[in-house]
Every structure is written in C-alpha cells, then in structure tokens.
Motif scaffolding. Structure first.
Motif, mmCIF file in Angstrom:
data_model
loop_
_atom_site.group_PDB
_atom_site.id
_atom_site.type_symbol
_atom_site.label_atom_id
_atom_site.label_comp_id
_atom_site.label_asym_id
_atom_site.label_seq_id
_atom_site.Cartn_x
_atom_site.Cartn_y
_atom_site.Cartn_z
ATOM 1 N N PRO A 11 4.712 -1.648 -2.203
ATOM 2 C CA PRO A 11 3.447 -1.809 -2.925
ATOM 3 C C PRO A 11 3.052 -0.601 -3.777
ATOM 4 O O PRO A 11 2.145 -0.693 -4.609
ATOM 5 C CB PRO A 11 2.423 -2.041 -1.804
ATOM 6 C CG PRO A 11 3.016 -1.403 -0.601
ATOM 7 C CD PRO A 11 4.514 -1.549 -0.748
ATOM 8 N N GLN A 12 3.707 0.524 -3.620
ATOM 9 C CA GLN A 12 3.351 1.730 -4.362
ATOM 10 C C GLN A 12 3.790 1.631 -5.824
ATOM 11 O O GLN A 12 4.754 0.938 -6.149
ATOM 12 C CB GLN A 12 3.984 2.974 -3.719
ATOM 13 C CG GLN A 12 3.413 3.354 -2.381
ATOM 14 C CD GLN A 12 3.943 2.492 -1.232
ATOM 15 O OE1 GLN A 12 5.003 1.877 -1.332
ATOM 16 N NE2 GLN A 12 3.194 2.449 -0.141
ATOM 17 N N THR A 13 3.096 2.366 -6.691
ATOM 18 C CA THR A 13 3.449 2.410 -8.110
ATOM 19 C C THR A 13 4.747 3.205 -8.293
ATOM 20 O O THR A 13 5.102 4.010 -7.433
ATOM 21 C CB THR A 13 2.342 3.098 -8.938
ATOM 22 O OG1 THR A 13 2.280 4.481 -8.549
ATOM 23 C CG2 THR A 13 0.985 2.424 -8.750
ATOM 24 N N TYR A 18 8.316 7.718 -7.145
ATOM 25 C CA TYR A 18 9.071 8.824 -7.718
ATOM 26 C C TYR A 18 8.564 10.161 -7.176
ATOM 27 O O TYR A 18 9.356 11.039 -6.814
ATOM 28 C CB TYR A 18 8.980 8.803 -9.246
ATOM 29 C CG TYR A 18 9.854 9.843 -9.883
ATOM 30 C CD1 TYR A 18 11.150 9.540 -10.264
ATOM 31 C CD2 TYR A 18 9.401 11.155 -10.072
ATOM 32 C CE1 TYR A 18 11.970 10.496 -10.833
ATOM 33 C CE2 TYR A 18 10.214 12.116 -10.632
ATOM 34 C CZ TYR A 18 11.500 11.780 -11.010
ATOM 35 O OH TYR A 18 12.312 12.740 -11.554
ATOM 36 N N GLY A 19 7.245 10.311 -7.096
ATOM 37 C CA GLY A 19 6.667 11.549 -6.585
ATOM 38 C C GLY A 19 7.133 11.872 -5.178
ATOM 39 O O GLY A 19 7.368 13.036 -4.827
ATOM 40 N N PHE A 20 7.285 10.838 -4.360
ATOM 41 C CA PHE A 20 7.785 11.025 -2.991
ATOM 42 C C PHE A 20 9.278 11.358 -3.005
ATOM 43 O O PHE A 20 9.719 12.323 -2.367
ATOM 44 C CB PHE A 20 7.521 9.763 -2.163
ATOM 45 C CG PHE A 20 7.986 9.871 -0.744
ATOM 46 C CD1 PHE A 20 7.229 10.531 0.207
ATOM 47 C CD2 PHE A 20 9.195 9.304 -0.357
ATOM 48 C CE1 PHE A 20 7.658 10.633 1.521
ATOM 49 C CE2 PHE A 20 9.634 9.402 0.950
ATOM 50 C CZ PHE A 20 8.862 10.065 1.899
ATOM 51 N N GLY A 103 3.300 -2.972 -7.652
ATOM 52 C CA GLY A 103 4.262 -2.275 -6.816
ATOM 53 C C GLY A 103 5.537 -1.965 -7.572
ATOM 54 O O GLY A 103 5.580 -1.989 -8.804
ATOM 55 N N SER A 104 6.571 -1.675 -6.799
ATOM 56 C CA SER A 104 7.831 -1.211 -7.387
ATOM 57 C C SER A 104 9.032 -1.776 -6.643
ATOM 58 O O SER A 104 8.956 -2.061 -5.449
ATOM 59 C CB SER A 104 7.925 0.326 -7.299
ATOM 60 O OG SER A 104 6.822 0.937 -7.880
ATOM 61 N N ARG A 105 10.123 -1.870 -7.354
ATOM 62 C CA ARG A 105 11.429 -2.121 -6.738
ATOM 63 C C ARG A 105 12.178 -0.794 -6.768
ATOM 64 O O ARG A 105 12.342 -0.182 -7.814
ATOM 65 C CB ARG A 105 12.214 -3.180 -7.479
ATOM 66 C CG ARG A 105 13.650 -3.304 -6.944
ATOM 67 C CD ARG A 105 14.312 -4.609 -7.286
ATOM 68 N NE ARG A 105 13.563 -5.667 -6.638
ATOM 69 C CZ ARG A 105 13.309 -6.856 -7.202
ATOM 70 N NH1 ARG A 105 13.766 -7.127 -8.404
ATOM 71 N NH2 ARG A 105 12.607 -7.766 -6.541
ATOM 72 N N LEU A 141 12.551 3.931 4.114
ATOM 73 C CA LEU A 141 11.863 4.471 2.949
ATOM 74 C C LEU A 141 10.540 3.745 2.747
ATOM 75 O O LEU A 141 9.503 4.384 2.515
ATOM 76 C CB LEU A 141 12.734 4.363 1.690
ATOM 77 C CG LEU A 141 12.042 4.736 0.370
ATOM 78 C CD1 LEU A 141 11.545 6.184 0.387
ATOM 79 C CD2 LEU A 141 12.986 4.489 -0.792
ATOM 80 N N ALA A 142 10.553 2.410 2.831
ATOM 81 C CA ALA A 142 9.314 1.640 2.660
ATOM 82 C C ALA A 142 8.261 2.074 3.680
ATOM 83 O O ALA A 142 7.083 2.252 3.348
ATOM 84 C CB ALA A 142 9.602 0.143 2.772
ATOM 85 N N THR A 143 8.681 2.273 4.918
ATOM 86 C CA THR A 143 7.763 2.726 5.973
ATOM 87 C C THR A 143 7.213 4.117 5.656
ATOM 88 O O THR A 143 6.014 4.368 5.787
ATOM 89 C CB THR A 143 8.479 2.738 7.341
ATOM 90 O OG1 THR A 143 8.903 1.406 7.633
ATOM 91 C CG2 THR A 143 7.574 3.247 8.450
ATOM 92 N N GLU A 144 8.076 5.020 5.227
ATOM 93 C CA GLU A 144 7.644 6.386 4.915
ATOM 94 C C GLU A 144 6.736 6.428 3.693
ATOM 95 O O GLU A 144 5.805 7.235 3.637
ATOM 96 C CB GLU A 144 8.844 7.313 4.726
ATOM 97 C CG GLU A 144 9.576 7.616 6.009
ATOM 98 C CD GLU A 144 8.687 8.229 7.088
ATOM 99 O OE1 GLU A 144 7.812 9.060 6.759
ATOM 100 O OE2 GLU A 144 8.860 7.862 8.265
ATOM 101 N N LEU A 145 6.981 5.564 2.720
ATOM 102 C CA LEU A 145 6.089 5.499 1.560
ATOM 103 C C LEU A 145 4.695 5.051 1.991
ATOM 104 O O LEU A 145 3.694 5.590 1.510
ATOM 105 C CB LEU A 145 6.647 4.555 0.493
ATOM 106 C CG LEU A 145 7.810 5.113 -0.336
ATOM 107 C CD1 LEU A 145 8.484 3.990 -1.117
ATOM 108 C CD2 LEU A 145 7.325 6.217 -1.269
#
Length: 154
Positions: A11-13, A18-20, A103-105, A141-145
């Motif tokens: 769901p993140q932009t 990228y920032g993460f 969100g993003s892929r 990664l999805a969980t950490e985001l």
C-alpha cells in the motif's frame, strides 16, 4: 543462467518504498532468514552503499559482497553481488512501480552474470532455491514496510 524475478504489491507509495529500500541496513530486516552477519560500509544509502553478508542457501554458506551500483529514485536500485571468491557475479535489481489502484508493485530480479560450474550444472535447482528465498523476501519486505510506515507516522 536465467534470472529469477519475484514481486509483491504494497500500500505504500513508490517514494515510501524507495526511501526504505535505499537504506542498505534496512535490507537485513527482510533478508535475515538467509543473509546473516550483516556488515555495512560506505554511505548509508545510495550508490556506493555496501554490505558484506553470509548467505546460507541450499546447505552451503558463502560470503557475499553487495554494493549499490545504480539508483534512480523512486523507481530502481541495482546492487552488484560478488561471492564464491569472485566466481559468482550477479545483479539484484529492485523496481518500484505505481499501481493504478494506489500503492506500489515492488519487484526484485536476481540475474547471474557469472556463476561457478556447480551452479550452472544445477541451474534449475539453484534457480528454484533462489526463487523460494526471494518470495520469502518479498513477503517479509511487505511486513517491514508496514512496520516502517507505522513507526514513521507516529
């Protein structure tokens, strides 16, 4: 050897993703199921950030030197990976795309440039092991985001 690619939708932009991903030390959080003993060096983020890790896959352990060699915010990060005493050279590429629904892929492609003979002879097995490990990477990664976004928002 043919590359392997895995993806996940989050769901993140793209800018948040990228920032993460741009911070090398963050990668330990979602890859430590098979990459351990993280030792980061160089800048914290961007081209030139580096890490040396121990990879444990398929019953073997090897040190891997990882260095970011290309960065195109907020779309792409390319890492060069050297292991097996230089006999294995590969690139790991993170690609971040906007989804029309928000969100993003996030995709990760691992592509071998050079591989030891044993890897080449066992290519289908090596690719399957990498695919399985990197599918886990994408889930983690999805969980950490999500964790990072909730921490950054508080």
């Amino acid at each position: 050897m043919k590359p392997v690619t895995v993806s996940t939708d989050v769901p993140q932009t793209p800018e948040q993703v990228y920032g993460f991903l741009d911070v090398m030390a963050h990668h330990e959080r979602f890859t430590d199921h098979y990459l351990t003993d993280w030792r980061c060096s160089g800048p914290d983020r961007g081209v030139g950030s580096r890490a040396t890790v121990t990879a444990a896959l398929g019953g073997t352990k090897t040190d891997v030197a990882i260095e970011v060699v290309e960065a195109d915010a907020p779309r792409r990060i390319v890492e060069r990976n050297v292991s097996a005493a230089g006999r294995r050279l590969a690139h790991g590429t993170y690609t971040v795309e906007s989804l029309r629904t928000g969100g993003s892929r996030v995709s990760f492609t691992y592509a071998w440039e050079r591989a030891p003979l044993a890897d080449r002879l066992l290519a289908p097995v090596v690719r399957a092991v990498m695919l399985r490990a990197n599918r886990t990477v994408m889930r983690r990664l999805a969980t950490e985001l999500d964790r990072h976004a909730s921490t950054a928002g508080s």
